[in-house]
Each structure stands twice: as structure tokens, then as C-alpha cells.
Design an enzyme around this catalytic site. Structure first.
Site, PDB file in Angstrom:
ATOM      1  N   CYS A 100      53.128  -0.605  18.470  1.00  0.00           N
ATOM      2  CA  CYS A 100      52.359  -0.356  17.327  1.00  0.00           C
ATOM      3  C   CYS A 100      53.222   0.490  16.424  1.00  0.00           C
ATOM      4  O   CYS A 100      54.373   0.260  16.236  1.00  0.00           O
ATOM      5  CB  CYS A 100      51.034   0.231  17.878  1.00  0.00           C
ATOM      6  SG  CYS A 100      49.911   0.109  16.388  1.00  0.00           S
ATOM      7  N   THR A 101      52.732   1.629  15.901  1.00  0.00           N
ATOM      8  CA  THR A 101      53.326   2.533  14.951  1.00  0.00           C
ATOM      9  C   THR A 101      54.290   3.353  15.465  1.00  0.00           C
ATOM     10  O   THR A 101      54.745   3.874  14.617  1.00  0.00           O
ATOM     11  CB  THR A 101      52.208   2.928  14.151  1.00  0.00           C
ATOM     12  OG1 THR A 101      51.418   3.819  14.850  1.00  0.00           O
ATOM     13  CG2 THR A 101      51.461   2.266  12.849  1.00  0.00           C
TER      14      THR A 101
END
Length: 207
Positions: A100-101
């Protein structure tokens, strides 16, 4: 096989725990959760806690670095302590990965310049600001750097990585052990598939 997972305030739990549940089955796996200081670290909802057993300063090397994402990652894009530690870990790692981030942290550390990479779809523009080329694929291998898209794709990434490390049969055995046989009830897991009503509701909740 030392696998190090950094934790920080407001990380997304599945980003860390999903891949952990796969990689811990690797032969000789030694999984270390690390943070600025040892102790409890709260997730993005504030209702779940994971315990970091080590401080960043006490972890000097790893075979696999796994950087989770979450809302808290964006607040750390200029954090010299975490970014410097990520660079040091990458310097000796066999694999440097993110979910993800978490890829934004790899980018901010200067590890994605000129590479194709993925992240949560909502952070694609930030990822590209660090010199990476965003791709909507769930898992992207670029040499030893592996990025996974949003949250659940971390499990896919970990299984693909397990196959690279221990072979496909071992990875399939791990998949069987955790009974990872996803059959989602809705086909709404990406902006290209989700209904406009679902997108509108998500946008409303994000305000």
C-alpha cells in the site's frame, strides 16, 4: 532469514499482518517488528495494537524488509530517522518490499527513482512525485524491490516472494496452510470496477 517489519503510528494492520502470516512460514524465518522505540504501536483506527520488539537503532540488517502503509506513512515522508533507517536496511537486504502506501516511504527514501511501482490507487500521484512510474498491477517486481498495491495485495506479494525464496511448492503449501482462496462477494476492489455509488460513498466518508 531475518524479516523486518517497521511499525509507526497509524499504520494499516493488514499491510503488516497479512504478509507476516505468509512469510513467517519460510524456512528459518525470524520476524522482527521494529519501531522508533520498543513497545505498543497503534493502527490507523487506534483500536488495535501491535508490539514492536526492537528499536530501529537496534536492527542493523535484514534479509527482507517489509514496509507497511497506512495514513501515518504520509506524515513520515520527511522523517529522517525512519527514511535513513530504511536506506540502511535496503543497503544490505536481499529483498526490499512495501504494501500500500508503504511504497511512498520507499520513494521518499530514494529507492524507487526510475522504477515502476504500485501503491494504493489514491496515492499514485504522490508515488510518482518521487520519480517512480505508477502501475495499477497488484504486485510489481523491479529487481530486489517489490511493491504491492492496497492492503489485501500484500498477501499476494508475500506469496509471490515466498515462491522466489523457497520455490513454488513451498509457496503453495503456505497458501494452503492459511487457506487463502479468495472469492470476494463483490467485484469492487479497484476504481475501474467499483460502482459510482461506492466511489461517492467513499469520497463522502473521506471528507
Amino acid at each position: 532469514m531475518r524479516i523486518v517489519i517497521p511499525l509507526f503510528d497509524r499504520f494499516t494492520a493488514l499491510d503488516a499482518v497479512g504478509p507476516y502470516e505468509v512469510l513467517r512460514f519460510l524456512p528459518g524465518a525470524d520476524v522482527v517488528f521494529a519501531a522508533v522505540e520498543p513497545g505498543p504501536v497503534r493502527n490507523d483506527a487506534g483500536s488495535l495494537v501491535l508490539t514492536a520488539g526492537s528499536a530501529f537503532a537496534d536492527v542493523d540488517s535484514c534479509d527482507v524488509l517489509l514496509v507497511p502503509g497506512g495514513p501515518g506513512s504520509r506524515a513520515l515522508l520527511g522523517d529522517d530517522v525512519l527514511l535513513g533507517w530504511i536506506r540502511r536496511m535496503d543497503g544490505g537486504s536481499t529483498w526490499t518490499t512495501s504494501v500500500c502506501t508503504g511504497s511512498l516511504l520507499l520513494g521518499a527514501a530514494g529507492l524507487l527513482t526510475g522504477l515502476s511501482a504500485t501503491t494504493h490507487w489514491g496515492a499514485a500521484d504522490i508515488l510518482e512525485s518521487f520519480g517512480a512510474t505508477y502501475t495499477a498491477e497488484r504486485v510489481v517486481f523491479q529487481g530486489k524491490v517489490v511493491t504491492a498495491a492496497g492492503v489485501s495485495s500484500g498477501i499476494d506479494m508475500a506469496l509471490a516472494l515466498a515462491a522466489r525464496i523457497a520455490g513454488q511448492t513451498a509457496a503453495e503449501a503456505i497458501q494452503l496452510a492459511i487457506e487463502y482462496d479468495p472469492r470476494p462477494p463483490f467485484d469492487a476492489g479497484s476504481p475501474a470496477k467499483a460502482s459510482q455509488a461506492a466511489k461517492d460513498l467513499l469520497a463522502e466518508r473521506a471528507r
